[in-house]
Design an enzyme around this catalytic site. Structure first.
Site, PDB file in Angstrom:
ATOM      1  N   GLY A   1      41.585  48.278  55.926  1.00 53.60           N
ATOM      2  CA  GLY A   1      42.908  48.768  55.530  1.00 53.60           C
ATOM      3  C   GLY A   1      42.898  50.246  55.224  1.00 53.60           C
ATOM      4  O   GLY A   1      43.946  50.881  55.097  1.00 53.60           O
TER       5      GLY A   1
ATOM      6  N   ARG B   1      35.668  45.490  60.262  1.00 55.80           N
ATOM      7  CA  ARG B   1      34.779  44.658  59.437  1.00 55.80           C
ATOM      8  C   ARG B   1      34.471  43.354  60.157  1.00 55.80           C
ATOM      9  O   ARG B   1      35.371  42.736  60.738  1.00 55.80           O
ATOM     10  CB  ARG B   1      35.412  44.387  58.080  1.00 55.80           C
TER      11      ARG B   1
ATOM     12  N   SER C   1      39.132  51.200  39.478  1.00 53.07           N
ATOM     13  CA  SER C   1      38.438  49.916  39.504  1.00 53.07           C
ATOM     14  C   SER C   1      36.925  50.039  39.698  1.00 53.07           C
ATOM     15  O   SER C   1      36.237  50.620  38.873  1.00 53.07           O
ATOM     16  CB  SER C   1      39.069  49.046  40.584  1.00 53.07           C
TER      17      SER C   1
ATOM     18  N   ASP D   1      37.428  47.897  35.970  1.00 46.54           N
ATOM     19  CA  ASP D   1      38.664  47.782  35.183  1.00 46.54           C
ATOM     20  C   ASP D   1      38.913  46.346  34.735  1.00 46.54           C
ATOM     21  O   ASP D   1      40.005  45.990  34.304  1.00 46.54           O
ATOM     22  CB  ASP D   1      39.870  48.339  35.952  1.00 46.54           C
TER      23      ASP D   1
ATOM     24  N   ASP E   1      39.122  43.360  36.281  1.00 46.17           N
ATOM     25  CA  ASP E   1      39.990  42.366  36.928  1.00 46.17           C
ATOM     26  C   ASP E   1      39.227  41.496  37.930  1.00 46.17           C
ATOM     27  O   ASP E   1      39.817  40.722  38.664  1.00 46.17           O
ATOM     28  CB  ASP E   1      41.241  43.003  37.565  1.00 46.17           C
TER      29      ASP E   1
ATOM     30  N   ALA F   1      36.474  35.929  47.350  1.00 49.24           N
ATOM     31  CA  ALA F   1      35.032  35.758  47.159  1.00 49.24           C
ATOM     32  C   ALA F   1      34.473  36.810  46.196  1.00 49.24           C
ATOM     33  O   ALA F   1      33.526  36.563  45.457  1.00 49.24           O
ATOM     34  CB  ALA F   1      34.323  35.825  48.503  1.00 49.24           C
TER      35      ALA F   1
END
Length: 541
Positions: free
Chosen positions: A500, A506, A64, A278, A280, A371
């Site tokens: 993750g 964060r 990505s 990619d 998306d 977002a």
């Protein structure tokens, strides 16, 4: 299962010593040279998954928006959705297994997941334009072949195109034809029908500049160009012929740095958008007459789509329930506008596309966007049937015409996953139909100033959250501290959540001014550092 063949092929794709990887929201992602064994094993897993659900499974080789030297792999479930969470666990086990345990782990997966060994297996493969992708997809094919699976290699495709093909295949063509031509034809036909209805149709050319992140989006958009109506002029930049994938360009770069990509020159008030590597994700942006840069992110895209769909649903006159699904990162102004002005219900879920997708399935019409520009719209079977019925049988002209527009929207939207090409056409169609400029769209509401920070910690697991990650449960005292800090600023909120993928926490804060948002974010980061085991020097303002 041919154990000898498995041994022989597995030895050709050895696992580097001491490497452990975790299958996350984005599948596996790391440096390309560490992925050969993972690709081979995901080929194996796709065959098992295909046998377990008696359907075609997809495998996409991509990382990505990561740098060009990285790569990754994600599996696609039968209706084009992300891999089922219970199988993410199997993926992680298989990827990290030592050579001699492979056979045992495959047998265990077959038992746990009730895999029917005699069922035929079928896998669709796609890849992005990274230099490493072709060789890695060959390793996937080795894995599929060892377990006797059938495969179709689509070669270079965007991630959403592969999701689309898998869905078409498993719905026996009800969703569309499982070919690239089928995809281009379905989307462009719906788009052309919509553009025909626009007030200024035929007279003015609509220009759009697209930053393709030097990735697969450029190849596929240029293949699709001949299908577009002539009044729509799409100009491609960062098409991959000169520069590196995602380098100083693409949706992620533009969103994070709040500035235009390299290689795209913007004139005042021109509509521009960026895909990610990619294709998306998508974000829009423009420069105003004073040269000031304006970003239009996923929240504002969701808002534009919601306004349009809500008007259409009202005209069609059916009692269909619509809702917007967001995460805690959605700007507070967008939530206020949707709930207060538009009167559309908004639901907040945990970060990660699968949580948004899952929640959106609960409504007749579920709009979801992160977002960062990843999102789509889901229509329930019942809603789709009703709309198609009204567009055919309704005597009232206004209702019937509205239903036809809605029907084309349903066909234009890729409901399997966020799709930059499809989302771009949806946005272009809505702007044309409503006669809106990019500035008018941007002016719907003003984003609250916000700040994202991260704090390194010894162990991210010390932070546990609740209420869609908006409040912390542990460590004790942290949430009370955040509440007290938030009270000191106007229109403010703040939340913290563990990453993750790495040992960082964060932090997100928003307030009435940028100065206040920055100050609040900094104070919260200090609280995290002191109460959640911060590493290194304390955060500096």
């Amino acid at each position: 299962m041919d154990t000898e063949a498995l041994k022989k092929y597995s030895a050709l794709h050895p696992k580097p010593a001491g490497l452990t990887l975790q299958y996350g929201t984005a599948g596996f992602r790391t440096k390309a040279e560490q992925l050969d064994h993972v690709m081979f094993r995901m080929g194996l897993l796709a065959v098992l998954r295909s046998k377990a659900v008696a359907s075609t499974i997809g495998i996409m080789v991509t990382a990505s928006h990561n740098p060009e030297e990285d790569n990754g792999v994600k599996l696609v479930d039968p209706l084009g959705e992300m891999l089922h969470p219970s199988w993410e666990e199997y993926a992680t086990q298989l990827a990290n297994a030592e050579e001699q345990e492979l056979q045992k782990i495959i047998t265990e997966i077959c038992q746990k997941a009730a895999v029917n060994q005699h069922q035929d297996a079928s896998v669709f493969i796609g890849r992005d334009t990274r230099p490493s992708s072709e060789k890695l997809s060959q390793s996937v094919i080795d894995g599929i072949s060892v377990l006797g699976g059938q495969y179709h290699d689509y070669g270079l495709v965007t991630t959403p195109q592969l999701h689309y093909m898998v869905c078409c295949q498993n719905t026996q063509g009800q969703y569309g034809k499982a070919t690239l031509e089928g995809y281009y034809e379905k989307l462009s036909k719906a788009f052309t029908e919509l553009i025909k209805q626009s007030p200024s149709s035929g007279e003015s050319q609509r220009h759009l500049k697209v930053d393709c992140a030097n990735g697969i989006g450029a190849l596929k958009l240029s293949e699709m160009q001949p299908y577009f109506p002539k009044e729509v002029q799409i100009h491609l930049y960062n098409d991959g012929t000169k520069e590196k994938l995602n380098h100083l360009c693409g949706a992620d770069f533009v969103k994070v740095h709040q500035k235009p990509p390299r290689g795209l020159d913007m004139k005042p008030n021109e509509r521009c958008c960026s895909f990610d590597g990619d294709a998306d994700r998508i974000v829009y942006y423009y420069k105003d007459a004073t040269g000031h840069f304006h970003l239009i992110d996923g929240d504002k895209i969701a808002t534009l789509i919601s306004i349009f769909l809500k008007e259409l649903l009202a005209k069609v006159g059916q009692t269909l329930k619509m809702a917007v699904v967001q995460t805690a990162y959605a700007n507070g102004s967008s939530t206020r506008y949707l709930e207060g002005t538009l009167k559309v219900p908004v639901h907040c879920v945990k970060t990660g596309v699968k949580h948004l997708h899952h929640k959106a399935q609960e409504f007749d019409v579920g709009v979801y966007f992160e977002a960062n520009g990843h999102g789509t719209v889901l229509f329930s079977k019942a809603a789709e049937t009703k709309v198609r019925q009204v567009s055919k049988e309704e005597k009232d002209d206004e209702k019937r015409e509205a239903a036809k527009v809605l029907e084309n929207m349903i066909d234009l939207i890729n409901q399997t996953v966020g799709d930059a090409v499809s989302d771009m056409l949806v946005i272009e169609a809505i702007l044309a139909l409503k006669g809106l400029t990019v500035q008018q769209w941007d002016a719907l509401y003003t984003d609250l100033p916000n700040r994202l920070l991260k704090v390194q910690v010894a162990d991210r697991r010390v932070i546990d959250t609740t209420d869609a990650e908006r409040r912390t449960v542990t460590p004790p005292g942290l949430q009370e501290k955040i509440d007290a800090l938030v009270k000191q600023y106007k229109l403010s909120r703040a939340f913290v959540r563990p990453s993750g993928t790495e040992d960082v926490v964060r932090i997100y804060a928003e307030a009435d001014t940028q100065e206040n948002a920055d100050a609040l974010a900094h104070e919260v980061s200090l609280a995290v550092y002191h109460l959640a085991g911060g590493k290194g020097a304390p955060p500096q303002p």
